[in-house]
Scaffold this active site. Structure first.
Site, PDB file in Angstrom:
ATOM      1  N   HIS A  14       0.680  -1.157  -0.025  1.00 42.63           N
ATOM      2  CA  HIS A  14      -0.010  -0.032   0.054  1.00 42.63           C
ATOM      3  C   HIS A  14       0.742   1.150   0.077  1.00 42.63           C
ATOM      4  CE1 HIS A  14      -0.273   1.444   4.352  1.00 42.63           C
ATOM      5  NE2 HIS A  14       0.847   0.916   4.232  1.00 42.63           N
ATOM      6  N   CYS A  33       4.857   5.093   5.329  1.00 41.52           N
ATOM      7  CA  CYS A  33       4.029   4.390   4.630  1.00 41.52           C
ATOM      8  C   CYS A  33       3.533   5.222   3.484  1.00 41.52           C
ATOM      9  CB  CYS A  33       2.738   4.290   5.733  1.00 41.52           C
ATOM     10  SG  CYS A  33       2.856   2.559   6.638  1.00 41.52           S
ATOM     11  N   HIS A  39       5.175  -0.048  -0.565  1.00 42.01           N
ATOM     12  CA  HIS A  39       5.775  -0.955   0.728  1.00 42.01           C
ATOM     13  C   HIS A  39       4.830  -1.962   0.939  1.00 42.01           C
ATOM     14  CE1 HIS A  39       3.863   1.840   2.734  1.00 42.01           C
ATOM     15  NE2 HIS A  39       4.013   0.730   3.690  1.00 42.01           N
ATOM     16  N   HIS A  41       2.977  -4.873   4.354  1.00 42.55           N
ATOM     17  CA  HIS A  41       2.852  -5.224   5.581  1.00 42.55           C
ATOM     18  C   HIS A  41       2.499  -6.556   5.436  1.00 42.55           C
ATOM     19  CE1 HIS A  41       3.408  -1.314   7.319  1.00 42.55           C
ATOM     20  NE2 HIS A  41       2.719  -0.836   6.373  1.00 42.55           N
ATOM     21  N   ASP A  79      -4.773 -10.459  -0.677  1.00 42.05           N
ATOM     22  CA  ASP A  79      -3.605 -11.268  -0.412  1.00 42.05           C
ATOM     23  C   ASP A  79      -2.662 -11.128  -1.368  1.00 42.05           C
ATOM     24  OD1 ASP A  79      -1.667 -12.564   1.223  1.00 42.05           O
ATOM     25  OD2 ASP A  79      -2.359 -14.728   0.462  1.00 42.05           O
ATOM     26  N   HIS A  80      -1.499 -10.808  -1.255  1.00 39.46           N
ATOM     27  CA  HIS A  80      -0.241 -10.461  -2.343  1.00 39.46           C
ATOM     28  C   HIS A  80      -0.819  -9.338  -3.370  1.00 39.46           C
ATOM     29  CE1 HIS A  80       1.471 -13.900  -0.125  1.00 39.46           C
ATOM     30  NE2 HIS A  80       2.392 -13.580  -0.853  1.00 39.46           N
ATOM     31  N   GLU A 126      -1.372  -4.195  11.613  1.00 41.18           N
ATOM     32  CA  GLU A 126      -0.444  -3.659  10.498  1.00 41.18           C
ATOM     33  C   GLU A 126       0.843  -4.057  11.068  1.00 41.18           C
ATOM     34  OE1 GLU A 126      -0.649   0.055   7.908  1.00 41.18           O
ATOM     35  OE2 GLU A 126       0.697   0.420   9.571  1.00 41.18           O
TER      36      GLU A 126
HETATM   37 NI    NI Z   1       2.201   0.934   5.343  1.00 39.45          NI
END
Ligand code: NI
Length: 136
Positions: A14, A33, A39, A41, A79-80, A126
């Site tokens: 995200h 972020c 990047h 999580h 997911d992914h 997160e």
């Molecule tokens: Ni982040």
């Protein structure tokens, strides 16, 4: 009243940013972020439902049904994936954990009610240190 919680995990990319702000301003407000090149999580999702145990089977809600709803409505979509770009229910939103929790709530609420239970809480971790809980 009984509370039943299912835990799921997903990994996703995200970026938190406002498109009308410069990279510098986004970085100032959203920190790491807001990295322009994304990047990820490893998120942990806790879905809690509540209700009275059924006289027929003793369940608040069949956990396998809950697991399947979360998989189809949420996990398969996130997911992914890139939460900003790939996920229909995050389109046009600032991609914070808060927004994600509210959006997941909205995706799940009626599906859980169809099964006779009430959605109580969407919790998202997160990182080990940061988590959000949404109660509707
Ligand atoms: Ni982040």
């Amino acid at each position: 009243m009984i509370y039943l919680t299912r835990r799921e995990r997903f990994s996703a990319a995200h970026r938190m940013y406002r498109v009308e702000w410069s990279d510098e301003k986004n970085s100032e407000v959203f920190g790491k972020c807001s990295n322009p090149n994304w990047h990820g999580h490893n998120y942990i999702l806790f879905i809690t439902v509540k209700g009275e145990p059924s006289g027929e089977n003793g369940f608040v809600m069949n956990i396998n049904v809950l697991k399947q709803i979360i998989k189809e409505k949420i996990i398969d979509k996130v997911d992914h994936k890139n939460l900003n770009m790939d996920v229909d229910f995050m389109k046009g939103k600032i991609c914070t954990t808060e927004t994600l929790a509210v959006s997941i709530w909205n995706e799940l609420k009626s599906e859980i009610e169809k099964e006779g239970a009430i959605l109580h809480c969407v919790k998202i971790e997160e990182t080990e240190n940061n988590s959000i809980e949404y109660y509707g």
